[in-house]
Design a protein around this motif. Structure first.
Motif, PDB file in Angstrom:
ATOM      1  N   VAL A   1       1.956 -10.509 -20.383  1.00  0.00           N
ATOM      2  CA  VAL A   1       0.771 -11.322 -20.118  1.00  0.00           C
ATOM      3  C   VAL A   1      -0.278 -10.546 -19.329  1.00  0.00           C
ATOM      4  CG1 VAL A   1      -0.100 -13.387 -18.932  1.00  0.00           C
ATOM      5  CG2 VAL A   1       2.013 -13.511 -20.266  1.00  0.00           C
ATOM      6  N   MET A   2       0.153  -9.825 -18.302  1.00  0.00           N
ATOM      7  CA  MET A   2      -0.772  -9.156 -17.399  1.00  0.00           C
ATOM      8  C   MET A   2      -1.147  -7.746 -17.844  1.00  0.00           C
ATOM      9  SD  MET A   2      -1.542 -11.331 -15.109  1.00  0.00           S
ATOM     10  CE  MET A   2      -2.316 -10.327 -13.843  1.00  0.00           C
ATOM     11  N   GLY A   3      -0.334  -7.147 -18.706  1.00  0.00           N
ATOM     12  CA  GLY A   3      -0.628  -5.793 -19.149  1.00  0.00           C
ATOM     13  C   GLY A   3      -0.322  -4.732 -18.120  1.00  0.00           C
ATOM     14  N   THR A   4       0.434  -5.084 -17.091  1.00  0.00           N
ATOM     15  CA  THR A   4       0.812  -4.125 -16.054  1.00  0.00           C
ATOM     16  C   THR A   4       2.163  -4.517 -15.493  1.00  0.00           C
ATOM     17  OG1 THR A   4       0.020  -2.986 -14.052  1.00  0.00           O
ATOM     18  CG2 THR A   4      -0.237  -5.369 -14.111  1.00  0.00           C
ATOM     19  N   ALA A   5       2.860  -3.569 -14.896  1.00  0.00           N
ATOM     20  CA  ALA A   5       4.185  -3.839 -14.341  1.00  0.00           C
ATOM     21  C   ALA A   5       4.086  -4.702 -13.092  1.00  0.00           C
ATOM     22  CB  ALA A   5       4.896  -2.527 -14.015  1.00  0.00           C
ATOM     23  N   PHE A   6       5.117  -5.521 -12.860  1.00  0.00           N
ATOM     24  CA  PHE A   6       5.159  -6.394 -11.689  1.00  0.00           C
ATOM     25  C   PHE A   6       5.011  -5.589 -10.404  1.00  0.00           C
ATOM     26  CE2 PHE A   6       7.685  -8.262  -8.260  1.00  0.00           C
ATOM     27  CZ  PHE A   6       7.133  -9.535  -8.159  1.00  0.00           C
ATOM     28  N   SER A   7       5.722  -4.473 -10.300  1.00  0.00           N
ATOM     29  CA  SER A   7       5.696  -3.673  -9.072  1.00  0.00           C
ATOM     30  C   SER A   7       4.298  -3.134  -8.789  1.00  0.00           C
ATOM     31  CB  SER A   7       6.692  -2.520  -9.170  1.00  0.00           C
ATOM     32  OG  SER A   7       6.413  -1.701 -10.297  1.00  0.00           O
ATOM     33  N   LYS A   8       3.595  -2.683  -9.826  1.00  0.00           N
ATOM     34  CA  LYS A   8       2.236  -2.174  -9.644  1.00  0.00           C
ATOM     35  C   LYS A   8       1.293  -3.289  -9.212  1.00  0.00           C
ATOM     36  CE  LYS A   8       2.480   1.759 -12.828  1.00  0.00           C
ATOM     37  NZ  LYS A   8       1.906   2.385 -14.044  1.00  0.00           N
ATOM     38  N   TYR A   9       1.496  -4.478  -9.768  1.00  0.00           N
ATOM     39  CA  TYR A   9       0.648  -5.614  -9.399  1.00  0.00           C
ATOM     40  C   TYR A   9       0.829  -5.963  -7.924  1.00  0.00           C
ATOM     41  CZ  TYR A   9      -1.320 -10.323  -9.340  1.00  0.00           C
ATOM     42  OH  TYR A   9      -2.064 -11.432  -9.031  1.00  0.00           O
ATOM     43  N   ILE A  10       2.077  -5.994  -7.461  1.00  0.00           N
ATOM     44  CA  ILE A  10       2.351  -6.324  -6.060  1.00  0.00           C
ATOM     45  C   ILE A  10       1.668  -5.321  -5.130  1.00  0.00           C
ATOM     46  CG2 ILE A  10       4.155  -6.456  -4.295  1.00  0.00           C
ATOM     47  CD1 ILE A  10       4.157  -8.855  -6.064  1.00  0.00           C
ATOM     48  N   VAL A  11       1.790  -4.044  -5.444  1.00  0.00           N
ATOM     49  CA  VAL A  11       1.161  -3.013  -4.608  1.00  0.00           C
ATOM     50  C   VAL A  11      -0.356  -3.196  -4.591  1.00  0.00           C
ATOM     51  CG1 VAL A  11       0.715  -0.540  -4.370  1.00  0.00           C
ATOM     52  CG2 VAL A  11       3.016  -1.342  -4.907  1.00  0.00           C
ATOM     53  N   ALA A  12      -0.963  -3.457  -5.756  1.00  0.00           N
ATOM     54  CA  ALA A  12      -2.412  -3.636  -5.822  1.00  0.00           C
ATOM     55  C   ALA A  12      -2.856  -4.819  -4.976  1.00  0.00           C
ATOM     56  CB  ALA A  12      -2.852  -3.826  -7.273  1.00  0.00           C
ATOM     57  N   LYS A  13      -2.108  -5.919  -5.025  1.00  0.00           N
ATOM     58  CA  LYS A  13      -2.462  -7.104  -4.227  1.00  0.00           C
ATOM     59  C   LYS A  13      -2.300  -6.812  -2.734  1.00  0.00           C
ATOM     60  CE  LYS A  13      -3.511 -10.569  -5.508  1.00  0.00           C
ATOM     61  NZ  LYS A  13      -4.856 -11.085  -5.804  1.00  0.00           N
ATOM     62  N   ARG A  14      -1.266  -6.102  -2.369  1.00  0.00           N
ATOM     63  CA  ARG A  14      -1.060  -5.795  -0.961  1.00  0.00           C
ATOM     64  C   ARG A  14      -2.126  -4.829  -0.440  1.00  0.00           C
ATOM     65  NH1 ARG A  14       5.610  -5.758  -1.028  1.00  0.00           N
ATOM     66  NH2 ARG A  14       5.804  -7.807  -0.004  1.00  0.00           N
ATOM     67  N   MET A  15      -2.540  -3.892  -1.265  1.00  0.00           N
ATOM     68  CA  MET A  15      -3.598  -2.983  -0.844  1.00  0.00           C
ATOM     69  C   MET A  15      -4.930  -3.718  -0.692  1.00  0.00           C
ATOM     70  SD  MET A  15      -2.177  -0.087  -0.273  1.00  0.00           S
ATOM     71  CE  MET A  15      -0.831  -1.140   0.336  1.00  0.00           C
ATOM     72  N   SER A  16      -5.186  -4.675  -1.576  1.00  0.00           N
ATOM     73  CA  SER A  16      -6.400  -5.484  -1.451  1.00  0.00           C
ATOM     74  C   SER A  16      -6.377  -6.296  -0.157  1.00  0.00           C
ATOM     75  CB  SER A  16      -6.524  -6.415  -2.661  1.00  0.00           C
ATOM     76  OG  SER A  16      -7.655  -7.257  -2.542  1.00  0.00           O
ATOM     77  N   LEU A  17      -5.202  -6.862   0.174  1.00  0.00           N
ATOM     78  CA  LEU A  17      -5.060  -7.591   1.430  1.00  0.00           C
ATOM     79  C   LEU A  17      -5.256  -6.662   2.618  1.00  0.00           C
ATOM     80  CD1 LEU A  17      -4.299 -10.077   3.106  1.00  0.00           C
ATOM     81  CD2 LEU A  17      -1.879  -9.483   2.745  1.00  0.00           C
ATOM     82  N   ALA A  18      -4.741  -5.446   2.527  1.00  0.00           N
ATOM     83  CA  ALA A  18      -4.890  -4.479   3.615  1.00  0.00           C
ATOM     84  C   ALA A  18      -6.364  -4.179   3.886  1.00  0.00           C
ATOM     85  CB  ALA A  18      -4.143  -3.189   3.287  1.00  0.00           C
ATOM     86  N   ILE A  19      -7.130  -3.977   2.825  1.00  0.00           N
ATOM     87  CA  ILE A  19      -8.573  -3.730   2.981  1.00  0.00           C
ATOM     88  C   ILE A  19      -9.235  -4.897   3.691  1.00  0.00           C
ATOM     89  CG2 ILE A  19     -10.755  -3.528   1.718  1.00  0.00           C
ATOM     90  CD1 ILE A  19      -9.296  -0.935   1.739  1.00  0.00           C
ATOM     91  N   SER A  20      -8.865  -6.117   3.291  1.00  0.00           N
ATOM     92  CA  SER A  20      -9.445  -7.310   3.917  1.00  0.00           C
ATOM     93  C   SER A  20      -9.139  -7.360   5.408  1.00  0.00           C
ATOM     94  CB  SER A  20      -8.899  -8.564   3.222  1.00  0.00           C
ATOM     95  OG  SER A  20      -9.353  -9.742   3.862  1.00  0.00           O
ATOM     96  N   LEU A  21      -7.904  -7.070   5.780  1.00  0.00           N
ATOM     97  CA  LEU A  21      -7.509  -7.104   7.191  1.00  0.00           C
ATOM     98  C   LEU A  21      -8.181  -5.988   7.984  1.00  0.00           C
ATOM     99  CD1 LEU A  21      -3.708  -7.881   6.734  1.00  0.00           C
ATOM    100  CD2 LEU A  21      -5.484  -9.465   7.526  1.00  0.00           C
TER     101      LEU A  21
END
Length: 297
Positions: free
Chosen positions: A223-243
């Motif tokens: 569905v997403m066209g990307t691996a679950f592990s890569k998605y989690i890292v991308a979301k966590r990095m986005s959260l890190a930038i926000s913080l």
């Protein structure tokens, strides 16, 4: 006056415009970047994959898009779609250079919106309209004008862009909503709420959805066209930038809130994602104005 400015091609083309949209708690659509380029950078013409969706509007020029599903000519007034995780190449010809606008984004509603307007891996190029072109320009220019709330403004523009795409496609047959997409949308919402949990894993999410882990991983990638592990890292990095942009926490505290118990591993993940360490990002982009100084890495 503002409307005339937005609609004026010459003023838009005077220089490149790049907006890094504020990290947002909006979950339906969250815009990451909104930019105008009068010249396609050479580095962007190489095959590469990104962790987010993108829409590109070609304002001028001709070129080609190369995807795993085929090659497509690109020309003025084309809008093409990039999917997360797929390796694509797009470039202009020397005699017909690009000028274009691009918007990158994520969100729980994106997949269902794509289905409703008929966007697929093999149906990814659309003609713009006067209204769509206006909305793309509005998104880029107004994000500069109101940086404090550009996340809300950008998300609103994206909803209007999808609405106009839907208006253009109402006569086309639609692909029915799939139960697999429902699993993934529920997973995305669950992930968003548990990014600070170091135990967050495919097993954890699959258990929440009452699914077999291997099946869930296949569905997620499909569905997403990307691996679950890569998605989690991308979301966590986005959260890190926000913080980091909030400027109130140390790197250790940010790592913990992003689900990393080991600050060194967090630093390694951040460097892999952004080609710089967390402390380098904070010094370069915002300085550190909070109570706790950045820690050595």
């Amino acid at each position: 006056m503002c409307y005339n400015y937005i609609m004026n091609n010459a003023k838009l083309g005077a220089k490149d415009i790049y907006n890094f949209i504020n990290p947002s708690d909006l979950k339906d659509i969250s815009v990451i970047e909104a930019a105008y380029r009068k010249k396609h950078p050479e580095v962007s013409k190489k095959p590469m994959a990104k962790s987010y969706f993108a829409l590109h509007l070609i304002l001028k020029g001709e070129g080609k898009l190369i995807t795993p599903n085929g090659e497509y000519p690109l020309k003025k007034n084309d809008i093409f779609v990039r999917f997360p995780g797929e390796v694509i190449t797009y470039y202009d010809y020397d005699e017909t250079p690009f000028r274009y606008i691009f918007v990158t984004f994520t969100g729980a509603t994106v997949i269902s919106y794509f289905k409703r307007v008929g966007i697929t891996y093999t149906n990814r190029i659309f003609k713009t309209s006067d209204e769509l072109t206006r909305l793309f320009r509005l998104l880029v220019l107004k994000s500069c004008e109101y940086p404090e709330v550009n996340d809300m403004f950008a998300a609103g523009c994206m909803h209007l862009i999808f609405a106009d795409l839907a208006r253009q496609s109402v006569s086309q047959p639609k692909v029915k909503y799939d139960v697999k997409e429902s699993y993934v949308l529920n997973a995305i919402n669950f992930i968003q709420l548990h990014l600070d949990d170091s135990e967050l894993s495919a097993d954890y999410v699959a258990q929440y959805l009452n699914l077999n882990t291997d099946y869930f991983l296949r569905v997620f990638r499909g569905v997403m066209g990307t691996a679950f592990s890569k998605y989690i890292v991308a979301k966590r990095m986005s959260l890190a930038i926000s913080l980091m942009d909030d400027g109130e926490l140390s790197i250790r505290e940010i790592a913990l809130q992003c689900g990393y118990e080991d600050p060194s591993y967090f630093t390694k993940s951040f460097r892999n994602a952004y080609n710089q360490s967390p402390s380098e990002y904070m010094k370069k982009h915002i300085g550190h104005i909070g109570k706790n100084p950045p820690e050595k890495e």
